[in-house]
Design a protein around this motif. Sequence first.
Motif, short mmCIF file in Angstrom:
data_model
loop_
_atom_site.label_atom_id
_atom_site.label_comp_id
_atom_site.label_asym_id
_atom_site.label_seq_id
_atom_site.Cartn_x
_atom_site.Cartn_y
_atom_site.Cartn_z
N ALA A 36 0.81 -1.22 0.00
CA ALA A 36 0.00 0.00 0.00
C ALA A 36 0.85 1.27 0.00
O ALA A 36 0.32 2.37 0.07
CB ALA A 36 -0.94 -0.01 1.21
N HIS A 59 0.95 6.42 1.80
CA HIS A 59 0.29 5.18 2.22
C HIS A 59 -1.12 5.24 1.68
O HIS A 59 -1.89 6.13 2.05
CB HIS A 59 0.29 5.06 3.74
CG HIS A 59 -0.47 3.87 4.22
ND1 HIS A 59 -1.54 3.96 5.07
CD2 HIS A 59 -0.31 2.55 3.95
CE1 HIS A 59 -2.01 2.74 5.31
NE2 HIS A 59 -1.29 1.87 4.64
N PRO A 61 -4.21 2.81 1.45
CA PRO A 61 -4.74 1.52 1.87
C PRO A 61 -5.46 0.74 0.79
O PRO A 61 -5.42 -0.47 0.79
CB PRO A 61 -5.72 1.89 3.00
CG PRO A 61 -5.26 3.21 3.49
CD PRO A 61 -4.66 3.90 2.31
N GLY A 66 -2.69 -4.92 1.65
CA GLY A 66 -2.30 -4.37 2.95
C GLY A 66 -0.94 -4.89 3.31
O GLY A 66 0.01 -4.68 2.59
N SER A 73 -6.30 0.79 10.31
CA SER A 73 -7.28 0.12 9.47
C SER A 73 -7.82 1.08 8.43
O SER A 73 -7.86 2.27 8.64
CB SER A 73 -8.43 -0.42 10.33
OG SER A 73 -9.08 0.66 10.98
N ALA A 74 -8.19 0.53 7.30
CA ALA A 74 -8.77 1.34 6.22
C ALA A 74 -10.26 1.51 6.48
O ALA A 74 -10.92 0.63 6.99
CB ALA A 74 -8.55 0.66 4.88
#
Length: 75
Positions: A36, A59, A61, A66, A73-74
């Motif tokens: 990512a 970054h 996501p 991942g 967390s996305a």
Amino acid sequence: SEGGGVLAHVDVRFDCPVAPPAEITLRSRLTRTMGALQQFEVSASVQDQVVASGSITLHRPGVGGGGNGLGGSAT
């Protein structure tokens, strides 16, 4: 491809100051993808003179899966 992401790392050098008013041209080129994370070469120019250059890492996501060890967390 959708936009968005979080700035993860910046390594940019400013070669000279720019005084307003100035038309600044920004350029970027994707150089590497690691899961990512996406790394770009970037530059800023005024009248074809490079005034800043370097690299940034985003970054993202939703890009490349991942598993990058950054946690979170996305949404």
